[in-house]
Structure formats: C-alpha cells, structure tokens
Design an enzyme around this catalytic site. Structure first.
Site, PDB file in Angstrom:
ATOM      1  CD1 TRP A   1      -7.987  -3.134  -1.856  1.00  0.00           C
ATOM      2  CD2 TRP A   1      -7.738  -2.570   0.299  1.00  0.00           C
ATOM      3  NE1 TRP A   1      -6.883  -2.323  -1.747  1.00  0.00           N
ATOM      4  CE2 TRP A   1      -6.702  -1.965  -0.439  1.00  0.00           C
ATOM      5  CE3 TRP A   1      -7.787  -2.360   1.683  1.00  0.00           C
ATOM      6  CZ2 TRP A   1      -5.723  -1.160   0.157  1.00  0.00           C
ATOM      7  CZ3 TRP A   1      -6.827  -1.565   2.273  1.00  0.00           C
ATOM      8  CH2 TRP A   1      -5.803  -0.978   1.519  1.00  0.00           C
TER       9      TRP A   1
ATOM     10  CG  ASP B   1     -14.138  -0.923  -1.035  1.00  0.00           C
ATOM     11  OD1 ASP B   1     -14.068   0.194  -1.575  1.00  0.00           O
ATOM     12  OD2 ASP B   1     -13.203  -1.428  -0.372  1.00  0.00           O
TER      13      ASP B   1
ATOM     14  CE  LYS C   1      -6.797   3.556  -3.401  1.00  0.00           C
ATOM     15  NZ  LYS C   1      -7.556   2.460  -2.822  1.00  0.00           N
TER      16      LYS C   1
HETATM   17  C1  LIG Z   1      -7.409   1.781  -1.429  1.00  0.00           C
HETATM   18  C2  LIG Z   1      -8.546   0.884  -1.096  1.00  0.00           C
HETATM   19  C3  LIG Z   1      -9.007   0.713   0.223  1.00  0.00           C
HETATM   20  C4  LIG Z   1      -8.341   1.382   1.403  1.00  0.00           C
HETATM   21  O1  LIG Z   1      -8.627   2.705   1.420  1.00  0.00           O
HETATM   22  P1  LIG Z   1      -8.147   3.673   2.612  1.00  0.00           P
HETATM   23  O2  LIG Z   1      -8.826   4.939   2.235  1.00  0.00           O
HETATM   24  O3  LIG Z   1      -6.649   3.731   2.534  1.00  0.00           O
HETATM   25  O4  LIG Z   1      -8.618   3.097   3.884  1.00  0.00           O
HETATM   26  C5  LIG Z   1     -10.094  -0.097   0.436  1.00  0.00           C
HETATM   27  N1  LIG Z   1     -10.712  -0.724  -0.583  1.00  0.00           N
HETATM   28  C6  LIG Z   1     -10.295  -0.593  -1.860  1.00  0.00           C
HETATM   29  C7  LIG Z   1     -11.025  -1.309  -2.954  1.00  0.00           C
HETATM   30  C8  LIG Z   1      -9.205   0.212  -2.151  1.00  0.00           C
HETATM   31  O5  LIG Z   1      -8.802   0.340  -3.421  1.00  0.00           O
END
Ligand SMILES: *Cc1c(COP(=O)(O)O)cnc(C)c1O
Length: 360
Positions: free
Chosen positions: A102, A172, A196
């Site tokens: 990511w 993030d 998540k």
């Molecule tokens: C799942 C995830 C993403 C991607 O998320 P989307 O909503 O599918 O774009 C980005 N960063 C992290 C840390 C993730 O766990």
C-alpha cells in the site's frame, strides 16, 4: 443462526450489535418511515445522522477543533492521488516511507505529480519490519511525509511516530483506525477506508488539519479537492449515505464499550493470545519481527505450502474463513479487527493446536 469467524483483511467482520441495529432500523429508521438508504441526503433526518457520525468520531478519537472530518468515496486508493494533488503544491516534493504494497502504491501515485524521495524501505526483508527513522532522514523542505501506519498485507505497524519536524505527517490508517489510541494532533492528515475496522466498503474517512486545505494544484478535479468536501460538509455531491450510517453505529458501539482505550486493551489481549501461540508452536511461525507486530493483521506460515493449504481448507470447513495469506506473501494471515470477538481468537488457537497435534 450460525455465523463464521471471518479473518478477512477487508471487508471484514462488523459487530453483531451493529448489524442487528441496522436490521431493526431497516424499514423505518427512527420513526422516519424510511430506510436510511432511501433518505434524501438533503433531508433533516439524514443531516442528523451524518452530524452524529462526525460528532462521535471526533469524540472517540479526540480530534482537535482545527481538523476537518470528511466522509468521502473512492477508497484509500483515491487518497493516493488526492494527497499529492492537495498537499504537494508548495515545493512539489514529498518524503515517502515504503513498508509494503500500500505504501508503494501511494508512492507511485505521488510520483505522477511530485518529486518523491523514498526515505527508507523494508523491501530488503520482504517488509517484515518497520525501518528505523530519525529526524535527520527527512527533507525539511518536503511538503509532507507519508507513512502507512499499519501494513495490512505484511502485518507490521509503527510503534512510534517518526519525528518529521514541521513537515506534516500524512498517514494511511485503513487497517488500524480505532484499534488503539492515536494523538491526531501529531498528524497533518489521517485517512482510512472504512471496510477494515469501521464499516462497509464505500466510505473513506479523512481527518485533515485546516491549514492543509488551501492550495491544491491548479489541475486538481473539483471532486478531488479536500476543500470542496470541507466547504460542503461532505455533501458537495451525494455522499455514501448508508455506509456513513453504519460507521455511525460502529462509533456508537465503540463508545458503549468504553471508547478506543477499552478497544485497544481488548485488541492487545486478542493479539497476545495468537502471538503467544505462534511463539510456542513447532509448526506455525509468525513472519514479522516481534517489536513491529501488528495488532490487526497476523501473518504466519508452516514450513510447507502443502500443509498451509491443508490448514486453510480444514479451518474453512470448521468455520474459520479467509485465513489464506495475501497472494504476494503466501501462507496464512488472520486479520483480527475490532469486531473479531476474543472467543474467535481463542477458538482459532484451539483449532491450530489440534491441527498441529494431528499433523505433527
Ligand atoms: C485496504 C487498504 C488500502 C486500499 O483500500 P481501498 O479502500 O480498497 O482503496 C490502502 N491502504 C491500506 C493500509 C489498506 O489496508
């Protein structure tokens, strides 16, 4: 009713209490005679829901008043572009730390717009650790520093925030938001996809310091400007109305349990049960250095692909689903987000012990 223990990395489990409440309110939310899905986003009924969602997230995360809370769409992946477009317009350069897929994706998107400096990377050891960072490694002229606080695929997390001086830290938190306490004032901006740890897919939460809203690049599409959404209370266009409502129910659930502090304690207990088992098992091994282990995503392996596959299949047959590791890592991964009850982790560990005894 028989519910499985779902160890998916996302979308993932939601609290039963939240699902039951949504069920109860499905046809008639709060005496309105409608489902939230059917409400005009401009109605006073819906305004009350989004206002309450914002008030609750501000309360449970102790978000300071000089930060805006935005409920957006496009997933965390759209943030990978919005961040450089909105925050990278002063010196047109940014620092990125690479700790997994990511953070790599975030970095390559930023490279389309900015000069990107990779401050550190843990690619040399398949992202099984968090690089040591100190203030001298960061460019004081960078417009921001980007990190991925919890690495969903590799199962690592920062236990300490880097000291970036006056340069805003952008993080993030998709896979760790609301899992343990964070000091929002240490960040310029936090973002997280909801699926998540917070709600259904389709909502992306952004928490951004007001001074960072001001100078997007000229070419930035209207919908990709933070200011567009900040100036319109996340209602420049139709927001993901039902998803925000479910997030609100999750925030209420967290508050009812004693807030993020209480959730953090439970998450530490849950993770310790699994890591203790892995540390003592002869068959299963965790893949991450102990000091950087995630509380949310726990990757592990046996020493054979065959045994891994057998384990995943038998686990599934016994109601433990989605334990297969990410396609780039192999092995297994148990994601144990806030909504995974401690009983689920205990049951998994019992099952692993039984599997180990039978296959030794
Ligand atoms: C799942 C995830 C993403 C991607 O998320 P989307 O909503 O599918 O774009 C980005 N960063 C992290 C840390 C993730 O766990």
């Amino acid at each position: 009713m028989s519910r499985v223990y779902n160890f998916s990395a996302g979308p993932s489990m939601l609290p039963v209490e939240v699902l039951e409440r949504a069920q109860k309110e499905m046809l008639d939310c709060n005496g309105s005679g409608q489902s939230v899905m059917e409400m005009s986003h401009r109605s006073k009924e819906y305004q009350a829901i989004i206002d309450e969602a914002e008030a609750l997230i501000r309360e449970i995360m102790s978000i300071p008043d000089n930060y805006k809370v935005l409920f957006l769409q496009g997933g965390a992946s759209t943030q990978f572009a919005m961040i450089p477009l909105n925050l990278g317009n002063k010196n047109k350069k940014a620092d990125y730390v690479t700790t997994g897929q990511w953070s790599k994706k975030a970095k390559s998107e930023a490279e389309r717009y900015l000069k990107v400096n990779e401050v550190a990377s843990s690619a040399d050891k398949t992202f099984t650790y968090i690089p040591k960072l100190d203030a001298s490694m960061f460019d004081p002229e960078a417009d921001y520093v980007h990190i991925t606080l919890n690495n969903t695929i590799y199962g690592t997390k920062y236990t300490q925030l880097p000291d970036t001086g006056n340069v805003p830290l952008v993080a993030d938190l998709s896979s760790c938001i609301l899992s343990e306490e964070v000091d929002v004032s240490k960040f310029g901006m936090i973002y997280a996809g909801a699926q998540k740890n917070m709600g259904p897919a389709g909502v992306t939460l952004v928490i951004i310091r007001e001074d960072l809203l001001t100078e997007p690049m000229e070419c930035t599409p209207t919908m990709l400007k933070y200011a567009t959404h900040a100036d319109n209370g996340s209602m420049y266009n139709t927001p993901p109305t039902y998803g925000i409502y479910i997030c609100k129910l999750v925030y209420e659930w967290i508050k009812s349990l004693g807030g993020v502090k209480a959730i953090e304690k439970m998450n530490k207990e849950k993770a310790a049960i699994l890591y203790d088992f892995l540390d003592n098992s002869k068959m299963f091994k965790g893949t991450v250095v102990p000091e950087d282990r995630s509380l949310m995503n726990v990757p592990f392996v046996t020493d054979s692909d065959e045994l891994n596959a057998k384990f995943i299949a038998e686990a599934k047959a016994n109601g433990f689903i989605n334990l297969k590791g990410h396609r780039t890592v192999g092995g297994m991964r148990a994601s144990i987000y806030n909504a995974m009850p401690i009983e689920g982790v205990k049951a998994l560990v019992d099952f692993m012990a039984k599997f180990e005894a039978e296959n030794a």
